[in-house]
Each structure stands twice: as C-alpha cells, then as structure tokens.
Design a protein around this motif. Structure first.
Motif, mmCIF file in Angstrom:
data_model
loop_
_atom_site.group_PDB
_atom_site.id
_atom_site.type_symbol
_atom_site.label_atom_id
_atom_site.label_comp_id
_atom_site.label_asym_id
_atom_site.label_seq_id
_atom_site.Cartn_x
_atom_site.Cartn_y
_atom_site.Cartn_z
ATOM 1 N N GLN A 227 0.837 -1.204 0.000
ATOM 2 C CA GLN A 227 0.000 0.000 0.000
ATOM 3 C C GLN A 227 0.875 1.259 0.000
ATOM 4 N N HIS A 228 1.950 1.237 0.783
ATOM 5 C CA HIS A 228 2.880 2.373 0.778
ATOM 6 C C HIS A 228 3.515 2.537 -0.595
ATOM 7 N N LEU A 229 3.890 1.421 -1.211
ATOM 8 C CA LEU A 229 4.510 1.471 -2.543
ATOM 9 C C LEU A 229 3.547 2.072 -3.564
ATOM 10 N N SER A 230 2.256 1.739 -3.452
ATOM 11 C CA SER A 230 1.285 2.205 -4.451
ATOM 12 C C SER A 230 1.154 3.719 -4.463
ATOM 13 N N THR A 231 1.475 4.382 -3.349
ATOM 14 C CA THR A 231 1.369 5.844 -3.314
ATOM 15 C C THR A 231 2.414 6.515 -4.191
ATOM 16 N N PHE A 232 3.429 5.772 -4.625
ATOM 17 C CA PHE A 232 4.465 6.334 -5.493
ATOM 18 C C PHE A 232 4.168 6.061 -6.961
ATOM 19 N N ALA A 233 3.062 5.359 -7.262
ATOM 20 C CA ALA A 233 2.701 5.092 -8.655
ATOM 21 C C ALA A 233 2.043 6.327 -9.260
ATOM 22 N N ALA A 234 2.184 6.471 -10.577
ATOM 23 C CA ALA A 234 1.644 7.649 -11.261
ATOM 24 C C ALA A 234 0.306 7.369 -11.930
ATOM 25 N N THR A 235 -0.021 6.104 -12.184
ATOM 26 C CA THR A 235 -1.255 5.764 -12.873
ATOM 27 C C THR A 235 -2.114 4.860 -11.986
ATOM 28 N N THR B 10 4.046 -1.695 -16.403
ATOM 29 C CA THR B 10 5.333 -2.212 -15.942
ATOM 30 C C THR B 10 6.311 -1.075 -15.665
ATOM 31 N N LEU B 11 6.343 -0.089 -16.563
ATOM 32 C CA LEU B 11 7.218 1.070 -16.354
ATOM 33 C C LEU B 11 6.803 1.868 -15.124
ATOM 34 N N ASP B 12 5.498 2.044 -14.956
ATOM 35 C CA ASP B 12 5.015 2.797 -13.794
ATOM 36 C C ASP B 12 5.357 2.062 -12.505
ATOM 37 N N LEU B 13 5.218 0.740 -12.515
ATOM 38 C CA LEU B 13 5.545 -0.039 -11.320
ATOM 39 C C LEU B 13 7.039 0.040 -11.028
ATOM 40 N N ALA B 14 7.873 -0.036 -12.066
ATOM 41 C CA ALA B 14 9.318 0.105 -11.864
ATOM 42 C C ALA B 14 9.658 1.494 -11.327
ATOM 43 N N THR B 15 8.955 2.521 -11.828
ATOM 44 C CA THR B 15 9.182 3.878 -11.342
ATOM 45 C C THR B 15 8.749 4.009 -9.887
ATOM 46 N N ALA B 16 7.630 3.387 -9.535
ATOM 47 C CA ALA B 16 7.182 3.411 -8.137
ATOM 48 C C ALA B 16 8.212 2.733 -7.233
ATOM 49 N N ARG B 17 8.771 1.612 -7.691
ATOM 50 C CA ARG B 17 9.790 0.928 -6.890
ATOM 51 C C ARG B 17 11.024 1.820 -6.706
ATOM 52 N N ALA B 18 11.436 2.484 -7.798
ATOM 53 C CA ALA B 18 12.615 3.349 -7.715
ATOM 54 C C ALA B 18 12.359 4.540 -6.782
ATOM 55 N N ARG B 19 11.176 5.163 -6.901
ATOM 56 C CA ARG B 19 10.884 6.337 -6.069
ATOM 57 C C ARG B 19 10.714 5.942 -4.598
ATOM 58 N N TYR B 20 10.100 4.791 -4.356
ATOM 59 C CA TYR B 20 9.962 4.309 -2.975
ATOM 60 C C TYR B 20 11.344 4.000 -2.397
ATOM 61 N N SER B 21 12.215 3.377 -3.197
ATOM 62 C CA SER B 21 13.569 3.071 -2.744
ATOM 63 C C SER B 21 14.346 4.348 -2.455
ATOM 64 N N ALA C 238 -1.345 -2.481 -9.497
ATOM 65 C CA ALA C 238 -0.287 -3.491 -9.592
ATOM 66 C C ALA C 238 0.609 -3.458 -8.360
ATOM 67 N N ALA C 239 0.864 -2.270 -7.802
ATOM 68 C CA ALA C 239 1.708 -2.170 -6.612
ATOM 69 C C ALA C 239 1.027 -2.782 -5.399
ATOM 70 N N ARG C 240 -0.297 -2.618 -5.294
ATOM 71 C CA ARG C 240 -1.017 -3.184 -4.145
ATOM 72 C C ARG C 240 -1.153 -4.697 -4.239
ATOM 73 N N HIS C 241 -0.975 -5.253 -5.421
ATOM 74 C CA HIS C 241 -1.105 -6.705 -5.607
ATOM 75 C C HIS C 241 0.168 -7.243 -6.264
ATOM 76 N N LEU C 242 1.310 -6.954 -5.646
ATOM 77 C CA LEU C 242 2.589 -7.397 -6.198
ATOM 78 C C LEU C 242 2.650 -8.927 -6.275
ATOM 79 N N THR C 243 3.136 -9.398 -7.394
ATOM 80 C CA THR C 243 3.345 -10.833 -7.570
ATOM 81 C C THR C 243 4.775 -11.166 -7.164
ATOM 82 N N ILE C 244 4.940 -12.140 -6.263
ATOM 83 C CA ILE C 244 6.267 -12.537 -5.818
ATOM 84 C C ILE C 244 6.893 -13.442 -6.874
#
Length: 794
Positions: free
Chosen positions: A17-25, A271-282, A31-37
């Motif tokens: 949920q915290h990660l999803s706040t960094f998504a742009a779309t 996929t790009l938005d999720l990668a961007t969310a991961r980078a911004r959260y990191s 996708a961030a709230r339902h990450l696949t391991i």
C-alpha cells in the motif's frame, strides 16, 4: 496457503500500500497493491535491473519519467472488441494514452545506458494515426466536433439557425407579455424551449404546458407559435446524435482492430510505472540495491544498518519514534540463528525486518540498509510469528503454532528462509525446550537459513555444540530497565526477570528465594554475559571513535586538496596576467619603433637621422627589456671534514672521517676496527645531505669567432615602390628598376595592396624567379601586412 499467511504476518500488504502511493497511474497503483512474488531468480534480477535503470533516470532527469495522459483503458478495449460503442471520453482517453506512451518511449530511447528499459519499450506500438484521428473528431470534453464529418457540421449549422429563430420569437413574446411571465427568462423542458408563465395569466400566452413549479405558481408554457420550430429542432437533434454515433462507431472499429497492441501498450506502461514506483519508494527509503549472494559458494549475508520499512513510514508520516537499525552479518556456514532477550526487546521486529528485506529484494525493491547489501535469493519466506488461538476450533496457542510449523515444514525447500517466533513456547518448558532443539536441528539440515527467537537457555548452548548455529541477543539497559532494540551478535541474551523484579520493588525475600531456586550458576552466567556485553560496547565505542577520526582525516584531505587547487588556479591566473602584460608591452614597443621608422621615412636619409633613430631604439630597448638579475648564490652543499660522522648507504654503515677528500674525490673512513677508502659520491651526512662534488678544471676552449650581424635595414622612400593599380605585366619593369636601385641597401618594399590578390601572386611569382632576389616575405602588420611584400636581395 502458508505463503499467504506469511505475507499477512509480515504485514506485506501494508508495504505494498505504501509502494502504491508512489505510482503515477491507476493501473500502476493497483499493480503495486497486488505485487506478484517472483518464483525464479532470473525474474527478480530482471525486476531489479528495471528499478536500477529507472533510479538512474529519476536522478538524472529534471522531472523524472512522466506518465501524463496514460489512463486505464482496459474496459474500453474489451467493449470495443465486443462491438460496443465507445463514448467520446473513452476515445479521448485512448488517444491521450497513446501520446503518453509515445513520450515515454521517446525519453527512454534518448538514453544510452538503460538497455533493459530500451528493450521493454521496443515492442511499444503507439499508432499516431489513430491518435490524430481521435483528436480530429473528439475534443477534450469527449464531444464530437463539427469537423468530424461534413454532414455533422451542416446539421449543427441548421440547429443554430432554428434555435436563433425560436429565441427571437420567444424574446418578442416576453417583451409583449412581460406582465404575464414570472421572470424574463427562456428555459427548456424536455428539450423544448418554454417560458415561465404565471399560473393566473396562463391564457395570456396560449400554448402547451410542459411542467409546473413545486408551488404551482409558475407554468412552463411552449407558445403555439414555436411548436413547429421546436419540433424541427428535435428532429435535427436526433440527426445530430445519429451522426455523432456514426463517427464514434468508426473510431471504435479502428480501436477494436488494434486491441491486442493497445493491451500490450497498457501492460508495458504499467510495468514502467511499477518500476518507477519501486525506484521512487527506494529513493524515499534511502535504500540501496541488493546483490544476491550464494552461501554455498562461501558468501556472507551482509545487512548493515537495516531498518524496518514500515517503521520508517510510521516515523515519517505518523510521528512515530526513531527507527533503531540492526546489523545482520551471517557467515555462510551458519544455518540457524537463535535470538534471545527480554520481551518487547525487538526480537519479533528483527524477524519481520529480515523477512520483508528478503521479499523486497525478490520483487525488485532496494533494501533500506547501508551498502553493500548482500542477501541470498530465497525461493520461499515462511514465518510463524504471533499467537494463533481459535475458540471455534478449540486450539491453544501451542496448538496453533504446531499446526503452522507443520505447514511450514511441508512447504519448505533447501532454499527457504524460515522465521520462528518464540519457538517451543506455550507448553511445558522442558518439553517445549526439547521440541525447539529438535526442530532447529532439523531446520539446520533442511533449510537454507532459519532465525528463531526464544527464552529457552538450552537453545543458547547449541552454538557450542554445532558450528552451524549462532547466538544473538537484543540489548537491555539495566539502568532504565528498558530494551535498546540493538542486536548483539555472538552472545546470548541475559535473563532479566529477577533484576527487573528487584528494581520494580518486589520484596527482597521473594526475589532472594527465587534466586536460590534458580541457583548460583544462573547468576554467574548472567555476569559473564554482562561482561561480554560491556566488552562489545567498548569495542563499538572505539570503532566509532576510529570512524570519526577517519572522517576528520578525509575532511582535512579534502580541504587541503581544495586549497591546492585554488593555489594552482591563482598561479595560472597570475601567469596569464603576466603574459598579457608582456604582450601589451611588446605591442606598445612595436608602436614606438614604427613611429621612429615613419619619422625616418618622412625626411632625407642622413647619418645624423640614422644615429637619432638608433638612439631612440636603444632607449626603447632600455625601457622595455627586463633587467638581468644576478642569480642567487647556490646553497653550500655538505662537505665531510676530519672527525665528522657520515653514512655509507651502499654498505649500510656509519663511519668516522679520518682524512678529507683529495683531488680524486676519495676520503679515508673508519667503522669499527676497519679502515677503508671510499668515493665522495658514495657517502652522505647523517641527515641525508649529499656531498658537493668538485669537478677538475678543464682547459679553456679557444673563443669562437663572433658573428657580426648586419644592422637592420630601415625602410625609406628610396627602397620602397608602390605598384597598386598596375597590371602584373606592366609592373615587372617597375619592379626590375626598383631592385636595381635598392641593390646597395639589400632590401626593397613592394606595395601591391590587397585587392583580389592577383597582383600579389604575380609579384611573388616574379620575385621567385629573379636572380637577384634571395628571399621574400609579407611585411609585418605595422608595415602594411599582406598588402606589402619585402624582398631581400643577394
């Protein structure tokens, strides 16, 4: 099942949920709230590579990657495929999504060091022709524009004309029957234009009543005179709707034809938005990229200053207390770590922090720890944390733990991470301790790594029986009676129950009796552990002081380097200033010399005038040339004297001088009982000075003959010829005569001007083949530059 339980126990949904706040779309947030391991190492490495490259772009680009215009068009694509009619808003959203995706691809294609992202967007098809067609037909409000079709434009023009006629007629009625209307207003009811008429005055404006106000005081009347025009307007409205639907149907069909490519575009953008969310959260976490290590190959688990990401969020957004980082340094042979210590000391938080770090690395997130971040790739993270009681199933805490542990053992593989909280608790201590020992030994054989928290003393002793086990303890402050939440490695935790009871005021006879039950050995063990903890704190204090000294040295080094750079720049500036001053002096001297030459050229050539010119030139030289300074006397070098003590480097000995150096540069020395003769160049003083070597005087060579250079020829009217305006053929006779006349002076100045350059080329060609001309060159700038040629005669 157990995997889902693990994610809930580690509070993984909260992190997502915290990660999803960094998504742009919207799709990126979902996708961030339902990450696949990921289930393979290659998948994790691919996700991590995406995060690293986006992290680079976010640090390099001013505003980072932009997802403006991209929206969730999935439902619209599905309806278009089923031959449904898309609305104007849906079509416009598709067009903006195409534009946003194309901008993303353009930004990534302009970068040279993001191969993973470049390969990802290489399959992106953005259909600019479809985007342009939608923008031609649909405006930003989703309305079909007049230019969408000629027929639609004609219909709307007719509507405007009819509407204007209706308005004009109603306006005239309002003016004539102003007393009968409630207010000077033209409104609509059921898409027909009506007037608000006072109920008692309804006969004043005969027509059709379409509506009544809530109070009944106002009737909305369509006058008979406008009925036909309103009917015509309704017909035009239906024709307009039909034409708009036809336009949207054409666009919908075009969308349906490329539905598969648009779905692929949407997936890539997500996929790009999720990668961007991961980078911004990191980046927000101040995290660092992990490296997956192979423990079988002998690599350590290295997680220094590891922080719990949820506690970091709580500290930043919910005014939580400061997060205490932990250090996890696990050698490759260690398979089980037993963490002991008091309750609420941070043991469970340690388990959750490691579990979340392992999952974050798997999904391509950076880990909030200091570099280097080295962690194995675990195929599963399995946990048993907290109580599991069920009144409905009549399960106790112990039963709940055993059932979950059974599911863990069934799902576990040799590459799994197992986290057990309070292993063996909830039952008889002796049996629980025996069960915990057996379980941890089984995990040492079957799992890649197991971390367990416990209060059982028997588990602390496993380290000394099996080198695959390690102890760790959460630190406890005896003064404040509170945990510090720091993790200490290599030592077990102390039992603090009796100490805490005494300091909280429990009667002394009770605690003394309890100590007798426990036995003196327990107190001795606690004292030993306390000593180890004190020693650890001393080592950490010294390490911190050493780190501060190193940081201070590095800071001083930087300051010295900056000062050295500043001095070099200052020296360079001074050198440039001196060079500019010299150039200015040379230019000024040249100007003065040229003035002297012009004065000579203006008058007759006499010896007196030449002497004046020579004196003027000498004066200029005296003022402009730098005066010669005597060199500083050389510093006297070392010369050994009798009685001096010297060093002989090649022998590695020190010796006393018995006799000074002779004409051949040899001297006699003694070291110990030995005397020897050494060369002067083979010795040095005790402080490292080399001796002065006096060379034998050589016979003076015969003086070389001094070459007397002729005085410079001065330009006058007699050795200057002006041929400007002449043709090449005509000027040859003039040049021939000028050369004969200037033969005695040895130099002739030929003024040919600039022009097209043909005259200069002809003059040079003539001089090149003339037998009396030794060489020729263009004059200096002060003498005419490229417009004058100076010929030197033999």
């Amino acid at each position: 099942m157990i995997q889902a339980e693990t994610l809930d126990l580690l509070e993984w949904p909260r992190l997502c949920q915290h990660l999803s706040t960094f998504a742009a779309t919207k799709l990126g947030a979902i996708a961030a709230r339902h990450l696949t391991i990921p289930t393979t190492l290659d998948e994790s490495l691919g996700l991590l590579a995406q995060t690293k490259e986006v992290y680079q772009l976010e640090s390099r680009l001013t505003s980072g990657l932009s997802f403006e215009g991209i929206s969730d068009i999935g439902e619209a694509l599905e309806r278009a495929e089923r031959q449904g009619l898309l609305t104007g808003e849906e079509l416009f959203a598709i067009a903006t999504t195409l534009a946003g995706a194309r901008n993303l691809r353009r930004v990534i294609d302009n970068q040279t060091d993001v191969p993973v992202l470049t390969e990802l967007v290489a399959e992106l098809r953005t259909y600019p022709e479809l985007e342009q067609e939608v923008h031609r037909c649909i405006d930003e409000r989703g309305k079909v524009m007049d230019r969408a079709s000629p027929k639609l434009g004609e219909i709307r023009e007719q509507q405007k004309q009819v509407r204007d006629r209706v308005y004009q007629m109603l306006q005239n009625i309002l003016q004539r029957q102003s007393n009968a209307v409630q207010e000077q207003l033209i409104t609509q009811r059921s898409d027909r234009f009506v007037l608000p008429v006072k109920a008692p005055q309804k006969d004043a404006i005969p027509g059709i009543i379409h509506d009544t106000s809530m109070s009944g005081a106002t009737l909305y009347v369509e006058p008979h005179s406008t009925v036909q025009l309103n009917n015509q307007l309704r017909q035009l409205l239906r024709r307009e709707q039909a034409e708009e639907e036809a336009v949207r149907q054409v666009l919908t069909t075009q969308v349906a034809e490329v539905k598969a490519d648009l779905e692929r575009l949407l997936a890539i953008a997500t996929t790009l938005d999720l990668a961007t969310a991961r980078a911004r959260y990191s980046l927000w976490l101040q995290a660092n990229p992990p490296r997956f290590v192979d423990r079988v190959a002998g690599e350590n688990v290295t997680l220094r200053n590891l922080r719990h990401p949820l506690l970091v969020w709580q500290q930043q957004h919910e005014q939580g207390r400061a997060v205490v980082p932990i250090d996890l340094m696990i050698r490759p042979q260690i398979r089980v770590v037993a963490i002991t210590g008091p309750n609420t000391g941070g043991k469970t938080v340690t388990l959750k922090t490691l579990g979340l770090a392992a999952l974050m690395a798997k999904v391509g997130l950076f880990i909030p720890a200091r570099e280097p971040v080295e962690i194995p790739w675990f195929d599963q993270v399995l946990t048993d944390i907290g109580d599991e009681q069920s009144i409905e199933q009549s399960l106790s805490t112990f039963s709940g733990h055993i059932r979950r542990i059974s599911r863990i053992l069934e799902a576990m593989t040799e590459r799994s991470l197992v986290l057990l909280d309070e292993v063996g608790a909830g039952t008889d201590p002796s049996e629980g301790s025996a069960l915990a020992v057996a379980l941890l030994k089984y995990l040492a054989d079957q799992a890649q790594l197991a971390i367990a928290t416990t209060h059982f003393g028997e588990l602390k002793a496993l380290k000394y029986q099996d080198d695959r086990f390690e102890n760790a303890a959460v630190e406890f402050d005896d003064v404040s009676l509170s945990p510090t939440y720091r993790l200490l490695w290599g030592i077990p935790g102390r039992s603090n129950a009796l100490t805490i009871a005494r300091r909280l005021g429990l009667k002394a006879e009770i605690t003394t009796q309890a100590q007798q039950y426990v036995g003196g050995a327990s107190e001795e063990v606690n004292e030993v552990i306390a000593g180890l903890e004190a020693q650890r704190r001393q080592q950490e204090t010294k390490a911190q002081e050493a780190s501060q000294l190193l940081e201070q040295a590095e800071r001083l080094h930087r300051q010295v380097s900056q000062k050295a750079t500043a001095l070099q720049e200052r020296e360079r500036d001074l050198q440039l200033a001196q060079e500019r001053a010299v150039q200015d002096a040379i230019a000024q001297a040249r100007g003065e010399i040229a003035q002297v030459i012009r004065q000579l050229q203006q008058g007759p050539m006499t010896a007196q005038e030449a002497q004046k010119a020579t004196n003027a030139l000498n004066e200029i030289a005296g003022r402009r040339l730098p005066s010669k300074q005597k060199p500083a006397p050389p510093k006297p070098a070392f010369r050994p004297q009798v009685g001096d003590r010297i060093r002989i480097p090649r022998l590695g000995q020190t010796a006393d001088v018995l006799s000074g150096p002779d004409d051949d540069g040899e001297l006699t020395v003694r070291f110990g009982l030995m005397k020897m003769t050494v060369k002067l160049q083979d010795v040095e003083s005790l402080d490292g000075q080399k001796p002065e070597i006096v060379a034998k005087p050589k016979p003076a060579p015969e003086p070389a003959p001094v070459e007397v250079k002729p005085a410079p020829v001065i330009r006058t009217s007699r050795n200057t010829v002006d041929i400007r305006g002449s043709r090449v053929a005509d000027s040859e006779a003039t040049l021939e005569a000028a050369i004969r006349e200037a033969q005695s002076q040895g130099t002739v100045w030929i003024i040919h001007g600039h022009g097209t350059g043909r005259l200069r080329q002809g003059v040079h060609e003539f001089l090149k083949h003339h037998p009396q001309v030794e060489r020729f060159e263009l004059a200096e700038q002060a003498e005419g530059g490229s417009g004058v040629t100076v010929a030197y005669l033999k």
